[in-house]
Structure formats: C-alpha cells, structure tokens
Enzyme design. Structure first.
Site, PDB file in Angstrom:
ATOM      1  N   ARG A 134      35.217  25.108  48.106  1.00 24.49           N
ATOM      2  CA  ARG A 134      36.215  24.135  48.329  1.00 24.49           C
ATOM      3  C   ARG A 134      36.419  23.390  46.951  1.00 24.49           C
ATOM      4  O   ARG A 134      35.524  22.889  46.267  1.00 24.49           O
ATOM      5  CB  ARG A 134      35.700  22.898  49.252  1.00 24.49           C
ATOM      6  CG  ARG A 134      36.486  21.583  49.337  1.00 24.49           C
ATOM      7  CD  ARG A 134      36.223  20.940  50.290  1.00 24.49           C
ATOM      8  NE  ARG A 134      36.574  21.391  51.829  1.00 24.49           N
ATOM      9  CZ  ARG A 134      37.060  20.782  52.670  1.00 24.49           C
ATOM     10  NH1 ARG A 134      36.743  19.263  52.623  1.00 24.49           N
ATOM     11  NH2 ARG A 134      37.377  21.123  53.709  1.00 24.49           N
TER      12      ARG A 134
ATOM     13  N   HIS B 198      44.553  25.870  53.277  1.00 20.26           N
ATOM     14  CA  HIS B 198      43.275  25.574  54.020  1.00 20.26           C
ATOM     15  C   HIS B 198      43.393  26.581  55.177  1.00 20.26           C
ATOM     16  O   HIS B 198      43.151  26.263  56.444  1.00 20.26           O
ATOM     17  CB  HIS B 198      43.283  24.089  54.695  1.00 20.26           C
ATOM     18  CG  HIS B 198      41.954  23.587  55.246  1.00 20.26           C
ATOM     19  ND1 HIS B 198      40.657  24.437  55.011  1.00 20.26           N
ATOM     20  CD2 HIS B 198      41.235  22.510  55.649  1.00 20.26           C
ATOM     21  CE1 HIS B 198      39.825  23.677  55.470  1.00 20.26           C
ATOM     22  NE2 HIS B 198      39.972  22.459  55.734  1.00 20.26           N
TER      23      HIS B 198
ATOM     24  N   GLN C  62      40.670  26.374  58.405  1.00 19.85           N
ATOM     25  CA  GLN C  62      41.066  25.358  59.290  1.00 19.85           C
ATOM     26  C   GLN C  62      42.006  26.028  60.501  1.00 19.85           C
ATOM     27  O   GLN C  62      42.005  25.622  61.472  1.00 19.85           O
ATOM     28  CB  GLN C  62      41.433  24.055  58.581  1.00 19.85           C
ATOM     29  CG  GLN C  62      41.845  23.137  59.639  1.00 19.85           C
ATOM     30  CD  GLN C  62      40.977  22.331  60.393  1.00 19.85           C
ATOM     31  OE1 GLN C  62      39.868  21.810  59.904  1.00 19.85           O
ATOM     32  NE2 GLN C  62      40.951  22.631  61.817  1.00 19.85           N
TER      33      GLN C  62
ATOM     34  N   ARG D 248      35.850  25.290  64.247  1.00 19.60           N
ATOM     35  CA  ARG D 248      35.752  25.909  62.925  1.00 19.60           C
ATOM     36  C   ARG D 248      34.445  26.566  62.993  1.00 19.60           C
ATOM     37  O   ARG D 248      34.281  27.669  62.349  1.00 19.60           O
ATOM     38  CB  ARG D 248      35.409  24.417  61.972  1.00 19.60           C
ATOM     39  CG  ARG D 248      36.504  23.638  61.925  1.00 19.60           C
ATOM     40  CD  ARG D 248      37.618  24.075  61.002  1.00 19.60           C
ATOM     41  NE  ARG D 248      37.279  24.659  59.928  1.00 19.60           N
ATOM     42  CZ  ARG D 248      37.082  23.992  58.672  1.00 19.60           C
ATOM     43  NH1 ARG D 248      37.462  22.719  58.545  1.00 19.60           N
ATOM     44  NH2 ARG D 248      36.840  24.247  57.549  1.00 19.60           N
TER      45      ARG D 248
END
Ligand code: CP
Ligand code: NVA
Length: 321
Positions: A116, A143, A146, A307
């Site tokens: 990240r 992202h 996600q 997730r």
C-alpha cells in the site's frame, strides 16, 4: 465455469501481478469472484483450504490500514501460509532504499508482496524488479483489491453484474472511482460517476473504461449532477471526500463536495432495492448520512468481510505453485 477452463485461467494467472483491474479480462475477473464465493462457503462450513502451506507474503504499508492489513494477514493464515507486516517507517524503504532493491531483496525471502503506497508508479517499479507476484493494496490511483470485494458483494446480493447500473457519487479522482470504473466496465455493468468540477476521474482511466464498455455494450458516464448519476442505480457507492495523502485539503473540499453527500433523499432516485456500498473508513455526516450507511440498503460490513474471501482467492491464484 467448466473445470478445464478454470485450470487454464489458473495457469495463466499463476505468478502474475495484480496492480489494476484492467490487468485482468472479464473471464479472469469472474473466475476470481467464483473462487472467492467458493472459499467463503468453505470457510463458513469449517472446511480447511490450505493452498498456500509454507508460503509467505510480505505486506508493506506506507499508509494506514485496518481492513487491508487484517484481511490479507488472516487470509494468508487461513490458507496455511504466513504474512509479515512491514511498516515503511520500520524498514529501509522509509530511509530511502529504492523500490528496485527492496523488490530484489524481498523476492529472495517471500513468495509474494502486497504493498500500500502513494504513487502508483512505485508499485509498477516494485513489480518490474520483483521475481514474485506483486499485489496492489491501494495506491493514489487504484484500489483493485477493494473492488474485487465490492463486485463479490454485488454478486451475492443481486446474483449478477452484467446489466446492473452502479453509480459513484463523490471524489471522481480517487483510487476507488478508478478501480470501480475498470471493474464495472470489464463486467458489463453501467457505471455513472458524479463529482464536482476539479475532481473528475483520471482522463486516461475514464477513456479506457469507456473503450472496454463499448465492447460490452454497457455505459460508462461522467456528470457533475448526482441526481442524474443515481437515477435507476442498482448500486450506490461513495468514499471519503479527502483520501489519504489529501488530509490537508479536507476543509477546502467540504464546500465543494457538500451537494454530493449521499442522503436518503438522494437515494430515492435509485432502484427501490438498491445496495449501498462504501469501502470504509467512512465519515458519517460528510460523504454519507448515518441513516444511509446504517440503513437497510447498506451492505458495507459484508463488503468489508468479503475483502478476506476475495483476497484469499487472489492469493491462492497468484501464489500457488
Ligand atoms: N477499505 C480499506 O482499504 O480499508 P483500510 O484502509 O482499513 O485497509
Ligand atoms: N479513497 C480512500 C480509500 C481508503 C480505503 C483513500 O485512499 O484514503
């Protein structure tokens, strides 16, 4: 999906990177979602699935995280492997060691690296020099992990993706919007984004999503009018108005974004059985009111749970021998 087809996709994806959703095609994306649903079912029934026994994932964080950190770590443990949490503050990356050397060194120890970070180019640089799969755990631009969970949640609730309309109301120029544009386009969903002037999606990502959508005969559109975007939507999505790295603009953004707050009044323009999704963390009273995020249309905690399952599918497919 038939077994031979699955095996062929698995072979193609094994060892590859996951930097953006546009790296995949529709078939690979649907395969990951199918795997994720299957792994969730197995976990709920208590059936162990230790596909990554003995494997290690390095998790490098240059920004904060609750969900990404926990879901990747728990996912690796459930798959029989191990995860190492590395805050960039604690490793030499934070003191200026290059991404290239970090990639080369880590590749000698681990079987995959999740990162990240800020600039998307940093993940690309890591991927260029690593000999193990690189997974994007969020950059300023994308992202994708996600959005895998978001798509899985939509499939669970609606039983389909193709033909549905998703709208994103808020900051068009953030990582969530960009990955949603790619995810929706690839799966044949219509997507409408509404953002204030100055916060439009990245032009290249929008154009690419529109190109993919043309092939799928779906619609990717952008407007500054939230009512137009939400009209008839099956899925309503928003995200914080100031993403990580833009905190100092928070006060300035409040004014521009106020008309883009997702309220129950605005949601009356969506389908009666619409879903509300938010990647979290959320700022109640800013991008969304409490009655919406805590209301009956909201599936944000299923989305957060997913997730774990979606990433287990991803880890299994990329890191299994
Ligand atoms: N949605 C999400 O990525 O949450 P974290 O920042 O807590 O990882
Ligand atoms: N757009 C948000 C997502 C957080 C998970 C951010 O980048 O801060």
């Amino acid at each position: 999906m038939i077994i031979e087809k699955k095996a062929a996709i698995e072979a193609q994806m094994s060892g590859s990177d996951f930097l953006t959703l546009a790296d995949l095609n529709e078939e690979k994306l649907l395969f990951l979602l199918e795997e994720a649903l299957d792994l969730k079912k197995k976990q709920k029934k208590g059936i162990p699935h230790q596909a990554l026994k003995g494997k290690t994932l390095a998790m490098v964080f240059e920004k904060s995280s609750t969900r990404t950190r926990m879901s990747f770590e728990v996912g690796m443990l459930q798959l029989g492997g191990h995860a190492i949490f590395l805050s960039s503050k604690d490793i030499q990356l934070g003191r200026g060691e290059s991404m290239a050397d970090t990639a080369r060194v880590m590749s000698r120890y681990v079987d995959g690296i999740m990162i990240r970070t800020f600039a998307h180019e940093s993940v690309e640089e890591l991927a260029k020099h690593a000999e193990v799969p690189i997974i994007n755990g969020l950059t300023d631009l994308h992202h994708p992990a996600q959005v895998l969970a978001d798509l899985m949640t939509i499939v669970e609730q609606k039983g389909q993706l193709k033909g549905l309309k998703l709208c994103f109301i808020g900051d068009g120029n953030n990582n969530m919007t960009h990955s949603l544009l790619e995810g929706a386009a690839l799966t044949g969903m219509d997507i409408a984004v509404a953002s204030p002037s100055g916060y439009e999606p990245n032009a290249q990502i929008l154009k690419h999503a529109q190109m993919i959508a043309e092939e799928k005969q779906s619609i990717v559109s952008f407007t500054d009018n939230p009512e137009d975007a939400i009209k008839g939507a099956d899925v309503v999505v928003t995200d914080v108005w100031a993403s990580m790295g833009h905190e100092e603009e928070q006060a300035k953004r409040l004014d521009s974004f106020k008309p883009y707050q997702v309220t129950s009044e605005l949601c009356q323009h969506a389908q009666d059985d619409h879903l509300f999704l938010h990647c979290l963390p959320a700022h109640r009273g800013e991008e969304v009111t409490s009655d919406v995020i805590d209301g009956k249309h909201s599936f944000v905690f299923d989305e957060a749970e997913n997730r774990l399952h979606a990433q287990k599918a991803l880890l299994k497919v990329l890191m299994k021998d």
